[in-house]
Each structure stands twice: as structure tokens, then as C-alpha cells.
Design an enzyme around this catalytic site. Structure first.
Site, PDB file in Angstrom:
ATOM      1  N   ARG A 219     -25.611  72.657 -32.321  1.00 34.81           N
ATOM      2  CA  ARG A 219     -25.121  72.524 -33.378  1.00 34.81           C
ATOM      3  C   ARG A 219     -26.432  71.685 -33.845  1.00 34.81           C
ATOM      4  NH1 ARG A 219     -24.487  70.080 -28.531  1.00 34.81           N
ATOM      5  NH2 ARG A 219     -22.979  70.831 -28.207  1.00 34.81           N
ATOM      6  N   GLY A 220     -25.669  70.636 -34.887  1.00 28.60           N
ATOM      7  CA  GLY A 220     -26.807  70.023 -36.187  1.00 28.60           C
ATOM      8  C   GLY A 220     -28.266  70.778 -36.497  1.00 28.60           C
ATOM      9  N   ASN A 291     -36.759  73.604 -30.861  1.00 23.24           N
ATOM     10  CA  ASN A 291     -36.335  72.685 -31.298  1.00 23.24           C
ATOM     11  C   ASN A 291     -34.813  71.858 -30.382  1.00 23.24           C
ATOM     12  OD1 ASN A 291     -34.193  71.320 -33.925  1.00 23.24           O
ATOM     13  ND2 ASN A 291     -32.096  72.188 -32.680  1.00 23.24           N
ATOM     14  N   GLY A 293     -33.991  68.491 -27.389  1.00 22.52           N
ATOM     15  CA  GLY A 293     -34.311  67.262 -27.722  1.00 22.52           C
ATOM     16  C   GLY A 293     -33.406  66.650 -27.519  1.00 22.52           C
ATOM     17  N   TYR A 356     -39.669  58.519 -26.479  1.00 22.92           N
ATOM     18  CA  TYR A 356     -39.038  59.789 -27.099  1.00 22.92           C
ATOM     19  C   TYR A 356     -40.178  59.686 -28.017  1.00 22.92           C
ATOM     20  CZ  TYR A 356     -36.673  61.998 -31.961  1.00 22.92           C
ATOM     21  OH  TYR A 356     -36.479  62.819 -32.031  1.00 22.92           O
ATOM     22  N   LYS A 360     -42.478  62.928 -29.314  1.00 23.06           N
ATOM     23  CA  LYS A 360     -42.561  63.480 -30.126  1.00 23.06           C
ATOM     24  C   LYS A 360     -44.620  63.758 -30.404  1.00 23.06           C
ATOM     25  CE  LYS A 360     -38.887  65.127 -30.364  1.00 23.06           C
ATOM     26  NZ  LYS A 360     -38.261  66.570 -30.347  1.00 23.06           N
ATOM     27  N   THR A 392     -27.396  63.675 -39.492  1.00 20.41           N
ATOM     28  CA  THR A 392     -26.983  64.031 -38.539  1.00 20.41           C
ATOM     29  C   THR A 392     -25.771  63.131 -37.767  1.00 20.41           C
ATOM     30  OG1 THR A 392     -28.672  63.821 -36.857  1.00 20.41           O
ATOM     31  CG2 THR A 392     -28.480  65.668 -37.851  1.00 20.41           C
TER      32      THR A 392
END
Length: 451
Positions: A219-220, A291, A293, A356, A360, A392
């Protein structure tokens, strides 16, 4: 989720009210569509200083399909047809030649169409010539400032040419197209290449013949990345956690790809990916897109060890382990690409996201450190995309005031879409982008936060 403020500012009352109150006036962005895959119109090409690339660059720009001109004089078309301006400033070596950049853009910047492009080409600042270094670094401040003031959905970027200008063709085509709608204020270096440059035979399908694996693809953003890669000709393997097996299978079926339900944090994830993507004649994988996460937000004082470790393991630990395994096994073919997903949070930080942001920022460190060795030892490039505020389901759940602040705090005055991240990923995944390595490209509309 619909951006009601953006829609309101497109009406006559909205324009009047926002002007009177001094509020942001975002413009709808011209993104790529099947009906309009490229810009149509005129492109101005100027040179500051005695550039050695003048003729070669003119020929390259002509191949974009735009009408390349050297001035505005004698233009027969209307004011909306000027879709881009390219200034070759690679030969700028001091304040005098830096002034030629101003002289080139000052008379024409108001004539640029909405969603138009300004592209400045520079050279890497020299370690041996502080005059050249000062002027070339000055281009960065110039570009970032112009991007913040130019408005109307227009973007401004700087490309540093550190190798043959021919190696920049894929990058210039991307930045001069609707595919780069949410990329602005960026500095991208195009370096030397170790082997013969491989440009697409078909620019409409630049990934034809390549196989890509996308993690977090159910998704997304992951789904949007897979769609863009398939549109550009790639075969795809879509990976997501076993609990999303049904969703990822549906996406794979729709795109003609293969689904791989797998926990990316599993100790043997790399080996299983290598096995799944190997054929009878060796590895089939050309592109690896990290991708997947998660977020587990809390202020540090309220964050338990489980929240910290889960985010670091999914977002960073799994990327390190699987990348190491796949490279060591030779599971990514030479000429391939690894595209990691960082975040503006990893550059600027964010309240409640120490875990987070650390993960990143770690992705950025991984990318910059691994890129030169991966190309030398394995023939594979490593780059990162760093999304800003992207529309999103996750950002739709953010409280209204915070969500609106996130949308407006960039030069384009609006949130990006998953397709914006996908388009940037597809450009980096192309074999013709092999001279772009170790770069962190922010897909953030030139966020006002961070460097």
C-alpha cells in the site's frame, strides 16, 4: 485526503482573501499523466562563463523534445509556453562570472510558466581554488533562495557536473519533466562513470528489461513505487509482511508482478530474497528499493525500549542486514541500483520521533558510506530518497493543525503525493542514472525545515 485549502486558493474569493491576509497561495502542480507525459513548450538555455559543454549540452537538451532557444527575443508563442530555463554555470569561477547567472535569469524568471523549471548546472567546489569554490557554493545559496520565492508551482534545482555531461542526460530529463513536480531546492551531483554509459533505447520505458524488488509494497508509497516501475517497463517483486499477504498479492496480480510475503526483519530475509530472485542463469535482480518502514512515536521520556528497538530494527537494521547479504551473494546484477528511503525527519528531526529520526538519519549515513564501495566492488549504485510531508493514510490521521502546518511549510505550500516519491525512485533506478551515486534527494517541495 483532499487538500481543501489548496482547492480554495484556486477560486477567485480564495485568491483575494489569501492575498489580503498574506497567506500561502499554493498552485496545483503539473504532474505526469498518460495524456501529458512531458512538458511541451520552449526551453531557454544560457551559459555563464566559458563553459566547455555549450555545444554538447545544447544537443542533449534538444533531445528532450522541448524547443531550445538562446533568448526570449522574437518569441511568437504566448507567455505560458516557456516551461524551463537552464543556466550552464559550470565555468563560474568568481563573483564576476557569478553575476552572469543573475543577468541570465533576472529578465526571464517572470515569464516562466506555472509549474515551470529552473535548472542551474554547476561544478563541484574545488579544494584547490577557493575563488572557484566560493562561486560554486554561491550557486547553492542562489538556487535554494530562488526556489523559495519563485512561486506558482515552479521548481529550482542545482546539478553539479563532476564527470562527462552526457552522463547527466537521465537526470536533466527527470528534472525538466512533470515527474519532478515535488523536487525543488535540491543539489544533485552527477559524477564519473566506471563503464560505458547505458542510456534507454525507449525513454518512455527506461526500465525495460530490469527486475526490481520493492519492500513495503502492499500500500501507500510502496505501491506507488511499484506502479511507476512497472509503467517504466520493469518487472517487479513485491515484498511485505505475511499479515499483508492478501493485499500484496492483489497489487502483484494487478501489476503483473510476483508477491513475496516475508518479514524483512527475519535473520534469513536476505537469503530468502536472493533465492526468490535468482534464475537458472544467475541473479535476476537489478533494482532493490528499501521502502518498508514503521513509526512508533513518543517523546523520549515516554518511549520504552520496545518502541525504540522495533523502529530501529525495521527501518535501519533490516536494511543493513539484507543489503549486506544481497551484495555479498552477488544477488544484484552489475549495473543495478539500490534506492533507500530516508526522511526529512532524519535531516531536521521531529518532536516525538527520536527513534524514527535516528533510523532515517542512519539510512543517510548508510547510503553515503556504502555508495562508493558498492559501485567499485559490485557495480551497483546506492542513493536515497528523503520524503517530506506526503499525503498518505498515516498523515491523514495527524491532527488538523499539525497536518496543515506540515503541508504549508515548504516552498510549494502543499503536501506531496506517493507518486512524487515513486517518480524519483524510478529515475534513480534507471541504468542511465549510473553516474548518480551516494545522493540523498529530498522529495519535500523544498521543506523549510532542515538543511
Amino acid at each position: 485526503m483532499a487538500d481543501r485549502y489548496l482547492n480554495f486558493t484556486g477560486t477567485a474569493p480564495g485568491r483575494f482573501l489569501t492575498r489580503r491576509l498574506g497567506l500561502p497561495q499554493p498552485a496545483p502542480l503539473h504532474r505526469r499523466t498518460e495524456e501529458h507525459p512531458a512538458f511541451e513548450g520552449q526551453l531557454l538555455h544560457f551559459t555563464a562563463g566559458a563553459s566547455p559543454y555549450r555545444k554538447e549540452l545544447s544537443e542533449l537538451l534538444a533531445r528532450t523534445g522541448l524547443q531550445v532557444r538562446g533568448s526570449l527575443s522574437g518569441r511568437a508563442a504566448g507567455p505560458k509556453d516557456l516551461v524551463g530555463v537552464v543556466v550552464d554555470a559550470t565555468a563560474v569561477t568568481g563573483p564576476d562570472t557569478l553575476a552572469e547567472v543573475h543577468a541570465a535569469l533576472h529578465p526571464v524568471v517572470r515569464s516562466l510558466a506555472a509549474s515551470g523549471r529552473v535548472l542551474v548546472l554547476g561544478a563541484p567546489p574545488s579544494a584547490d581554488d577557493h575563488h572557484q569554490a566560493a562561486a560554486q557554493q554561491g550557486l547553492e545559496g542562489f538556487v535554494r533562495s530562488l526556489g523559495k520565492e519563485i512561486g506558482r508551482g515552479r521548481t529550482v534545482n542545482l546539478v553539479r557536473i563532476a564527470g562527462p555531461v552526457a552522463a547527466a542526460e537521465t537526470t536533466l530529463r527527470f528534472l525538466l519533466s512533470p515527474r519532478s513536480a515535488y523536487v525543488s531546492g535540491q543539489v544533485i551531483e552527477v559524477g564519473a562513470i566506471d563503464s560505458e554509459l547505458v542510456l534507454p533505447d525507449d525513454w518512455e520505458r527506461p526500465l525495460a528489461g530490469r527486475t526490481a524488488l520493492v519492500t513495503g509494497a502492499a500500500r501507500g508509497i510502496g505501491e506507488a513505487v511499484a506502479e511507476a516501475l512497472v509503467r517504466d517497463g520493469a518487472r517487479v517483486v513485491l515484498l511485505d509482511v505475511p499479515s499483508a499477504e492478501g493485499d500484496v498479492a492483489k497489487v502483484a496480480e494487478r501489476l503483473g508482478g510476483r508477491a513475496l510475503p516475508l518479514d524483512i526483519t527475519a535473520d534469513d530475509a536476505g537469503e530468502r530474497i536472493a533465492e526468490f530472485t535468482s534464475g537458472p542463469d544467475g541473479p535476476e535482480l537489478d533494482v532493490l528499493v528499501h521502502n518498508a518502514g514503521i513509526t512508533r512515536d513518543r517523546r523520549l521520556a515516554n518511549m520504552d525500549a520496545a518502541r525504540w528497538s522495533s523502529v530501529l530494527d525495521v527501518n535501519l537494521g533490516s536494511v543493513l542486514r539484507t543489503t549486506d547479504t544481497l551484495l555479498k551473494a552477488g544477488a544484484i546484477r552489475r549495473g543495478g541500483s539500490i534506492v533507500t528511503t530516508a526522511s526529512i525527519a532524519g535531516i531536521a528531526g521531529n518532536t516525538g520521533q527520536t527513534n524514527y529520526a535516528a533510523s532515517k538519519a542512519g539510512i543517510i549515513g548508510l547510503t553515503r558510506s556504502l555508495a562508493p564501495r558498492a559501485r567499485t566492488e559490485h557495480g551497483v549504485t546506492v542513493n536515497a530518497v528523503a520524503p517530506g510531508f506526503i499525503e498518505t493514510k498515516m498523515t491523514a490521521a495527524v491532527p488538523l493543525v499539525i497536518r496543515e502546518a506540515g503541508r504549508r511549510m515548504n516552498s510549494l505550500g502543499q503536501g506531496g503525493l506517493p507518486v512524487d516519491v515513486a517518480e524519483t525512485t524510478a529515475w534513480l533506478a534507471c541504468a542511465g542514472s549510473g553516474a548518480v551515486n551516494g545522493q540523498v534527494v529530498r522529495v519535500c517541495g523544498q521543506s523549510l525545515l532542515g538543511a
